[in-house]
Design an enzyme around this catalytic site. Structure first.
Site, mmCIF file in Angstrom:
data_model
loop_
_atom_site.group_PDB
_atom_site.id
_atom_site.type_symbol
_atom_site.label_atom_id
_atom_site.label_comp_id
_atom_site.label_asym_id
_atom_site.label_seq_id
_atom_site.Cartn_x
_atom_site.Cartn_y
_atom_site.Cartn_z
ATOM 1 N N GLU A 142 0.865 -1.185 0.000
ATOM 2 C CA GLU A 142 0.000 0.000 0.000
ATOM 3 C C GLU A 142 0.898 1.231 0.000
ATOM 4 O O GLU A 142 1.775 1.377 0.845
ATOM 5 C CB GLU A 142 -0.907 -0.018 1.242
ATOM 6 C CG GLU A 142 -1.853 1.164 1.267
ATOM 7 C CD GLU A 142 -3.125 0.910 2.079
ATOM 8 O OE1 GLU A 142 -3.372 -0.233 2.491
ATOM 9 O OE2 GLU A 142 -3.879 1.885 2.283
ATOM 10 N N ASN A 195 -2.930 -1.700 7.715
ATOM 11 C CA ASN A 195 -4.239 -2.280 7.366
ATOM 12 C C ASN A 195 -3.989 -3.785 7.338
ATOM 13 O O ASN A 195 -3.786 -4.395 6.292
ATOM 14 C CB ASN A 195 -4.718 -1.768 6.002
ATOM 15 C CG ASN A 195 -5.060 -0.292 6.064
ATOM 16 O OD1 ASN A 195 -5.537 0.208 7.085
ATOM 17 N ND2 ASN A 195 -4.809 0.414 4.975
ATOM 18 N N LYS A 225 -3.492 -0.178 14.073
ATOM 19 C CA LYS A 225 -4.368 0.819 13.452
ATOM 20 C C LYS A 225 -5.784 0.331 13.712
ATOM 21 O O LYS A 225 -6.162 -0.743 13.243
ATOM 22 C CB LYS A 225 -4.092 0.911 11.948
ATOM 23 C CG LYS A 225 -5.092 1.797 11.197
ATOM 24 C CD LYS A 225 -4.723 1.926 9.717
ATOM 25 C CE LYS A 225 -5.729 2.797 8.970
ATOM 26 N NZ LYS A 225 -5.392 2.947 7.550
ATOM 27 N N GLU A 267 -10.335 4.679 9.174
ATOM 28 C CA GLU A 267 -10.524 4.344 7.760
ATOM 29 C C GLU A 267 -11.153 2.971 7.588
ATOM 30 O O GLU A 267 -10.720 2.165 6.768
ATOM 31 C CB GLU A 267 -9.188 4.449 7.005
ATOM 32 C CG GLU A 267 -8.560 5.829 7.140
ATOM 33 C CD GLU A 267 -7.310 6.054 6.311
ATOM 34 O OE1 GLU A 267 -6.558 5.099 6.095
ATOM 35 O OE2 GLU A 267 -7.099 7.205 5.886
ATOM 36 N N ARG A 322 -1.552 3.639 16.903
ATOM 37 C CA ARG A 322 -1.520 4.816 16.030
ATOM 38 C C ARG A 322 -2.573 5.853 16.409
ATOM 39 O O ARG A 322 -3.737 5.519 16.625
ATOM 40 C CB ARG A 322 -1.689 4.403 14.565
ATOM 41 C CG ARG A 322 -0.512 3.590 14.080
ATOM 42 C CD ARG A 322 -0.695 3.140 12.655
ATOM 43 N NE ARG A 322 -0.191 4.070 11.679
ATOM 44 C CZ ARG A 322 -0.874 4.479 10.620
ATOM 45 N NH1 ARG A 322 -2.124 4.101 10.431
ATOM 46 N NH2 ARG A 322 -0.318 5.292 9.747
ATOM 47 N N ARG A 345 -11.255 17.440 10.332
ATOM 48 C CA ARG A 345 -10.479 16.217 10.527
ATOM 49 C C ARG A 345 -9.207 16.479 11.322
ATOM 50 O O ARG A 345 -8.736 15.607 12.060
ATOM 51 C CB ARG A 345 -10.140 15.624 9.159
ATOM 52 C CG ARG A 345 -9.117 14.534 9.240
ATOM 53 C CD ARG A 345 -9.049 13.791 7.942
ATOM 54 N NE ARG A 345 -7.830 13.017 7.844
ATOM 55 C CZ ARG A 345 -7.428 12.402 6.746
ATOM 56 N NH1 ARG A 345 -8.165 12.488 5.646
ATOM 57 N NH2 ARG A 345 -6.319 11.705 6.720
ATOM 58 N N LYS A 374 1.301 10.791 13.458
ATOM 59 C CA LYS A 374 1.813 11.363 12.202
ATOM 60 C C LYS A 374 2.291 12.788 12.455
ATOM 61 O O LYS A 374 1.707 13.496 13.273
ATOM 62 C CB LYS A 374 0.718 11.366 11.135
ATOM 63 C CG LYS A 374 0.363 9.973 10.650
ATOM 64 C CD LYS A 374 -0.510 9.989 9.394
ATOM 65 C CE LYS A 374 -0.873 8.550 9.020
ATOM 66 N NZ LYS A 374 -1.526 8.428 7.708
ATOM 67 N N ASP A 431 -2.434 14.270 7.098
ATOM 68 C CA ASP A 431 -1.953 13.038 6.487
ATOM 69 C C ASP A 431 -0.812 13.301 5.510
ATOM 70 O O ASP A 431 -0.997 13.171 4.304
ATOM 71 C CB ASP A 431 -3.130 12.368 5.750
ATOM 72 C CG ASP A 431 -2.819 10.936 5.359
ATOM 73 O OD1 ASP A 431 -1.786 10.412 5.799
ATOM 74 O OD2 ASP A 431 -3.617 10.357 4.603
ATOM 75 N N GLU A 475 4.022 9.347 -0.640
ATOM 76 C CA GLU A 475 2.618 9.220 -1.034
ATOM 77 C C GLU A 475 2.046 10.511 -1.624
ATOM 78 O O GLU A 475 1.460 10.501 -2.696
ATOM 79 C CB GLU A 475 1.794 8.779 0.180
ATOM 80 C CG GLU A 475 0.318 8.670 -0.128
ATOM 81 C CD GLU A 475 -0.507 8.231 1.073
ATOM 82 O OE1 GLU A 475 0.082 7.919 2.124
ATOM 83 O OE2 GLU A 475 -1.744 8.211 0.943
ATOM 84 N N GLU A 525 6.700 21.889 -3.365
ATOM 85 C CA GLU A 525 5.622 22.637 -2.707
ATOM 86 C C GLU A 525 5.154 23.791 -3.600
ATOM 87 O O GLU A 525 3.962 24.067 -3.709
ATOM 88 C CB GLU A 525 6.111 23.180 -1.367
ATOM 89 C CG GLU A 525 5.024 23.963 -0.632
ATOM 90 C CD GLU A 525 5.490 24.543 0.696
ATOM 91 O OE1 GLU A 525 6.698 24.822 0.826
ATOM 92 O OE2 GLU A 525 4.645 24.729 1.584
ATOM 93 N N TRP A 548 -14.048 13.091 3.700
ATOM 94 C CA TRP A 548 -12.683 12.766 4.113
ATOM 95 C C TRP A 548 -11.976 13.917 4.826
ATOM 96 O O TRP A 548 -10.936 13.720 5.459
ATOM 97 C CB TRP A 548 -11.857 12.286 2.918
ATOM 98 C CG TRP A 548 -12.301 10.936 2.474
ATOM 99 C CD1 TRP A 548 -13.326 10.640 1.615
ATOM 100 C CD2 TRP A 548 -11.784 9.671 2.910
ATOM 101 N NE1 TRP A 548 -13.475 9.292 1.483
ATOM 102 C CE2 TRP A 548 -12.534 8.655 2.258
ATOM 103 C CE3 TRP A 548 -10.753 9.290 3.768
ATOM 104 C CZ2 TRP A 548 -12.294 7.299 2.457
ATOM 105 C CZ3 TRP A 548 -10.507 7.936 3.959
ATOM 106 C CH2 TRP A 548 -11.274 6.951 3.312
HETATM 107 O O1 GCW Z 1 -2.233 8.261 4.169
HETATM 108 C C1 GCW Z 1 -3.244 7.340 4.347
HETATM 109 C C2 GCW Z 1 -3.060 6.412 3.218
HETATM 110 C C3 GCW Z 1 -3.561 5.028 3.498
HETATM 111 C C4 GCW Z 1 -2.925 4.567 4.783
HETATM 112 C C5 GCW Z 1 -3.367 5.508 5.883
HETATM 113 C C6 GCW Z 1 -2.711 5.180 7.209
HETATM 114 C C7 GCW Z 1 -2.199 2.376 5.358
HETATM 115 O O2 GCW Z 1 -3.684 6.965 2.116
HETATM 116 O O3 GCW Z 1 -3.189 4.224 2.425
HETATM 117 O O4 GCW Z 1 -3.255 3.237 5.081
HETATM 118 O O5 GCW Z 1 -2.991 6.808 5.589
HETATM 119 O O6 GCW Z 1 -1.718 5.804 7.518
HETATM 120 O O7 GCW Z 1 -3.197 4.325 7.921
#
Ligand code: GCW
Length: 851
Positions: free
Chosen positions: A184, A227, A304, A308, A341, A358, A382, A387, A415, A534, A565
């Site tokens: 992923e 996941n 996790k 999601e 997490r 969010r 994070k 994200d 990502e 950026e 989202w």
């Molecule tokens: O950034 C998002 C990603 C998902 C990821 C999720 C996470 C593994 O798009 O793909 O899932 O975060 O960090 O759990």
């Protein structure tokens, strides 16, 4: 204890690192000038005394032998025992304890910190000892790598005296690998760990990876996706995973697994997974005991949950702390930890609700649980509250937990930052997060790095987690220069005070040698790259303006809006930005400690680069820089695309100095990036132009005097179509070829005679490999295949691609024609030609014609 006679063969390491093998990454060990390392009066050791016999120390020994052989052309004899030691120049390797036992006079009173090392050169009469001393076995290995780094950088070892220890105990990577071998958000091929539902048969890449991790002090690796697939916890899979762990172990890397909270039900056959149900508690305890029976140095679990769509304790009205502690208690007797997490949020937010946010979720879900987690639980946060966007503030949760271990989660895999097709050195971005002063304490420093290393609140069980997602690609991460991010993550986790410039210069020297030109070009390309990215993607903290609900790669400006989202930028005809103020917005800013909240709350003190993260402002709002927001958006996108183009020339200046394959791998990507930066530039600038109705003062946006739209050319076979989202194609349209035999688009050149660069803008879908030919007056001057595997099978911001033919002599009245031949499901889609005066001036027109 003294080393026995047996010397492990060099084979294992040698296999990983064949000469010029990209898999060796920064451990290339190219020849160095020995006079720099061992100046007059010193000499290269010829003998190595190994004081320990553990597996990890054997790895240190092999590495030192290999490194000295390759860099200094010196084959070290390994002394069988201290007693038989006659040699004068000796490399001594051992733990503090072993060294004190060997020569009590060398003992230093102040003990090293856990996993730390000391490197020193001691002269005693005729004898010289170069000593690699570790606090423990890992410390020995880290010391060996540190010594090799000094040698690779041609530093003098004459006065060697270095003492170091890592900043925190948790220095892990997470790999989002699935049992089927996919990854992923992985951009470098398939998994090195799994294939077809189980551990790969061929696990030869794993030792190479563990070695890279150890070389920068990473001591843990979670090998499966957060996941998580519960079946990895089944007995037969655990036995296979133990094979991986055995390899990791020799490099001091502890293996860990991401777990699915519903496992007691899904694979355990229970009727519930309520973490507090006694049978569930018992199931986890038994499962964890079983794991340790096959993987004795298992590191722990990553969770996790309630995120999601993943199952979690909320289903039973339980908190993350209650769930985490059940696992923590099962792991505790074995020395394992839980990384829970903090990425828990509702992805069904009401986008019409101006108070929904969010970014608030981490703090809202975890703040109240502070103090309720066991001491072997670490909340993994994070770096920003959303994200991994191209720019985010530090997460307020760092300051929101003061009685809980914390780890910062950084994303090495790109990502939202170009997926290793764009050059983005992420260390400067991570440094901004780590250096953010949360102003959480008047007495102690409270930068994020101080908090996660336990200096601020005394919670010293946490640290750093990097989502790496390496794959089978020879360069591990796809883009050869992206390896600086993996390297940099490890170095920052070891010492977050290191600067971005120091880290990248180390990496460049280790990877490409000490040539000053190579260092200066690559270091500055890397150091500028985040800013450049950026500039042409997401401005002023608005987020990466990408396809938010899809693959997070190319531009897709509206995709973040009107869905649950919560990655909204709220751009409309009047203004842009999320109002997160306490006064009128979502109140998010109030989650920061007062002094920092005050800075963000006020437009006067909120930094420009975070403006749109914190505030909603009209387009004509003036930044501290004096520019309006809208003009800033236009200007940065043009500047960023120009800077991306300039990186190509910078790299070309190194043509003779970089190993050939790597040179071309990078060049290909930089050229592609330069083209895609134009796609980004036009998409964002034109979308904001359309939305705001405000013109660009410099009259660039929506004005393309050198462009010939495909739909305006003379078409044979090609038919015009609308592209979605519209801003990813010039004028929102392109042409596609439905006929199998091929199609063409022609135009008569109406400008003065001269040398020109011809850019052909087309779409390279993943499900086909169309052929394109560029002709002038019927003669082919270039041809290429659109066979890249970009992450989409549609014409959109992910697939928009540019091919530039430079140095073409054109005369007024020439016929320029693009011939497109579809293949697979790709209809040779063409967007436009852009013909600009050439910087190059070599006649390439004859080149293909002569083939
Ligand atoms: O950034 C998002 C990603 C998902 C990821 C999720 C996470 C593994 O798009 O793909 O899932 O975060 O960090 O759990």
């Amino acid at each position: 204890m003294l080393a026995g006679a047996a010397v492990r063969a060099l084979g294992a390491v040698d296999e990983v690192r064949r000469p010029a093998d990209p898999q060796a990454a920064w451990l290339t060990y190219s020849s160095v000038d020995a006079h720099h390392v061992f100046p007059v009066g010193t000499s290269v050791p010829d003998t190595m005394l190994m004081l320990g016999v553990s597996e990890i120390e054997a790895s240190a020994r092999d590495e030192l032998q290999l490194g000295l052989r390759l860099m200094l052309h010196r084959v070290l004899r390994v002394a069988a025992s201290a007693d038989s030691l006659q040699a004068n120049d000796v490399l001594v390797v051992g733990t503090e304890e072993e060294i004190a036992e060997w020569k009590p006079s060398l003992k230093i009173a102040k003990p090293l910190g856990p996993e730390g090392f000391r490197l020193r050169r001691v002269v005693a009469g005729k004898k010289t000892w170069l000593i690699v001393e570790g606090a423990d076995e890992r410390g020995v290995l880290y010391g060996a790598f540190a010594l090799l780094r000094l040698i690779a950088e041609e530093r003098s070892l004459a006065g060697l005296n270095v003492v170091e220890a890592p900043s925190a105990p948790v220095r892990w990577t997470n790999e989002w690998d699935n049992p089927d071998g996919s990854i992923e958000r992985g951009y470098a091929g398939r998994s090195i760990f799994f294939d077809q539902g189980a551990v790969r048969g061929d696990i030869s890449r794993i030792a190479g990876y563990a070695r890279l991790l150890a070389s920068v002090g990473i001591n843990g690796c979670t090998i499966n996706n957060v996941n998580a697939d519960a079946k990895l916890l089944q007995a037969e899979n655990l036995r296979e995973i133990a094979r991986v762990s055995a390899i990791f172990r020799t490099y001091g890397v502890r293996l860990s697994l991401a777990i699915d909270m519903s496992s007691p039900q899904s694979i355990g056959g229970l009727t519930t997974f309520d973490p507090l149900a006694p049978e569930v508690v018992a199931w986890w305890k038994e499962k964890i005991d079983e794991i340790y029976s096959v993987i004795p140095n298992f590191g722990g679990v990553v969770i996790k949950a309630d995120s999601e769509g993943r199952p979690g304790p909320s289903q039973y009205g339980r908190t993350p702390a209650e769930a985490a502690n059940v696992l923590a208690r099962a792991l505790k007797p074995h020395g394992g930890v839980v990384l829970y997490r903090g990425f828990v949020y509702n992805h069904h937010l009401d986008w019409k609700d101006a108070k929904a946010d969010r970014a608030r979720a981490g703090y809202d879900n975890f703040h109240e649980l502070d103090g309720k987690f066991d001491d072997n639980v670490i909340v993994q946060i994070k770096h920003g509250p959303i994200d991994f966007q191209v720019r985010e503030p530090g997460s307020p949760l760092f300051a929101g937990l003061q009685k809980t271990n914390e780890a910062i989660e950084l994303q090495i895999t790109q990502e939202y930052t170009g997926q290793q097709r764009h050059l983005v050195y992420l260390v400067p971005m991570w440094k901004e997060a780590l250096d953010t002063d949360m102003r959480a304490s008047a007495k102690t420093p409270s930068r994020v790095q101080d908090i996660v290393t336990g200096k601020t609140f005394g919670q010293a069980g946490g640290g750093f987690v990097g989502v790496a997602n390496v794959g089978l690609d020879d360069y591990w991460l796809g883009h050869p220069l992206a390896l600086a991010n993996l390297y940099g993550f490890g170095r920052l986790a070891w010492d977050p005070a290191l600067t971005s410039a120091t880290i990248v210069d180390e990496w460049t020297r280790l990877t490409f040698g000490n040539d000053p030109q190579v260092r200066s070009v690559i270091d500055s390309m890397q150091l500028n790259s985040w800013h450049i990215y950026e500039e042409y993607t997401g401005p002023l903290g608005a987020g990466t303006l990408t396809d938010i609900i899809g693959i997070h790669y190319g531009p897709g400006i509206e995709s973040s809006e009107r869905n649950g989202w919560g990655q909204w930028h709220r751009a409309d005809q009047d203004g842009v930005g999320m109002d997160r103020t306490v006064a009128t917005g979502t109140g998010y800013i109030g989650q920061y400690p007062a002094a920092l909240a005050a800075k963000y709350e006020s437009l006067k003190t909120c930094p420009d680069e975070l403006l749109l993260f914190m505030h909603h402002v009209p387009y004509d709002y003036r930044l501290h820089s004096g520019k309006t927001v809208i003009q800033h958006i236009y200007d940065t996108h043009y500047a960023g695309a120009a800077a991306a183009a300039a990186q190509v020339g910078a790299w070309e200046s190194l043509e003779d100095k970089i190993p050939e394959r790597t040179y071309f791998e990078v060049l290909r990507r930089l050229r592609y990036q330069a083209g895609h930066a134009v796609v980004w530039r036009d998409a964002v600038a034109e979308w904001f132009h359309e939305t705001s109705g405000v013109d660009d003062h410099l009259e660039r946006v929506d004005k393309h005097p050198n462009r010939i739209e495909a739909e305006a050319m003379e078409l044979t076979g090609y038919a015009p179509v609308a592209v979605m989202p519209w801003e990813t194609a010039s004028e929102g349209r392109a042409v596609v070829c439905k006929g199998l035999g091929g199609c063409s688009a022609s135009s008569t050149f109406a400008r003065p005679d001269g040398w020109y660069d011809v850019a052909v803008q087309y779409f390279d879908l993943r499900n086909g490999a169309s052929r394109f030919t560029l002709q002038v007056n019927g003669t082919a001057i270039d041809e290429w295949t659109a066979d890249d595997v970009l992450p989409s099978d549609k014409m959109d911001g992910h697939t928009a691609t540019r091919h530039v033919v430079s140095g073409v002599a054109l005369h007024k009245g020439d016929t320029i024609r693009v011939i497109g031949a579809p293949e697979g499901e790709e209809p040779a889609p063409l967007d436009y030609l852009e013909i600009t005066s050439s910087s190059a001036s070599r006649p390439v027109r004859a080149r293909v014609a002569a083939r």
